[in-house]
Design a protein around this motif. Structure first.
Motif, short mmCIF file in Angstrom:
data_model
loop_
_atom_site.label_atom_id
_atom_site.label_comp_id
_atom_site.label_asym_id
_atom_site.label_seq_id
_atom_site.Cartn_x
_atom_site.Cartn_y
_atom_site.Cartn_z
N GLY A 10 48.40 26.22 23.60
CA GLY A 10 49.30 27.31 23.29
C GLY A 10 48.62 28.62 22.94
N ARG A 11 47.34 28.60 22.62
CA ARG A 11 46.64 29.83 22.24
C ARG A 11 46.51 30.79 23.42
N GLU A 43 48.45 30.94 25.93
CA GLU A 43 49.78 31.46 26.22
C GLU A 43 50.14 32.58 25.26
N ILE A 44 49.77 32.40 23.99
CA ILE A 44 50.04 33.44 23.00
C ILE A 44 49.26 34.70 23.33
N GLN A 45 48.00 34.53 23.73
CA GLN A 45 47.20 35.69 24.12
C GLN A 45 47.82 36.38 25.33
N ASP A 105 50.80 38.33 24.29
CA ASP A 105 50.37 39.57 23.63
C ASP A 105 50.02 40.63 24.66
#
Length: 153
Positions: free
Chosen positions: A84-85, A87-89, A92
């Motif tokens: 998920g990191r 995807e979060i990046q 952003d």
């Protein structure tokens, strides 16, 4: 000749007294100089000990900070690789791009806001109400057909 001897003895006596006075002054000055040198040596030694202790503490602190830095770097890499990191990046990056488009393109903002609102409503429908219940209990093809009928109504 007697007068000569008396003058010589008096002259020698004065010279001896002056020599003794000068030697005692010189000896006391040397003594004071030695005391001052010892005082400066002691001050220098104390200062060097303090600085040495400070340098040792700083080196220990630097070593601890390097360890913490390495641990944080490893933790950061580990956190970046968690699910998920990325995807979060990516989200952003998309958010920044959308903000730039809103600021730079005058016609983009209203269209974007409308599309965003529609997407949010669709997202809510996906996770709230009848749609998720149907997806759980009915096969995928059947639920797609129900959803299409549901949207048409």
């Amino acid at each position: 000749m007697n007068d000569f001897l008396v003058g010589l003895i008096v002259g020698l006596a004065v010279a001896v007294v002056l020599a003794i006075v000068l030697l005692s002054r010189n000896a006391s000055q040397k003594k004071e100089a030695r005391k001052e040198i010892e005082k400066y040596k002691k001050m220098l030694q104390d200062r060097m000990e303090l600085e040495s202790d400070g340098i040792v503490k700083l080196k220990d602190e630097i070593a601890d900070l390097r360890k913490q830095n390495e641990n944080l770097r490893i933790s950061l890499n580990t956190m970046a690789q968690k699910p998920g990191r990325k995807e979060i990046q990516r989200l952003d990056v998309y958010q920044t791009a959308a903000e730039r488009l809103i600021m730079n393109s005058p016609g983009f903002a209203p269209v974007w806001q409308a599309a965003l609102k529609e997407s949010e409503e669709e997202f809510k429908k996906t996770f709230l109400g009848l749609t998720p219940y149907l997806r759980k209990h009915i096969s995928t093809k059947a639920s797609d057909a129900v959803l299409i009928e549901d949207d048409n109504s």
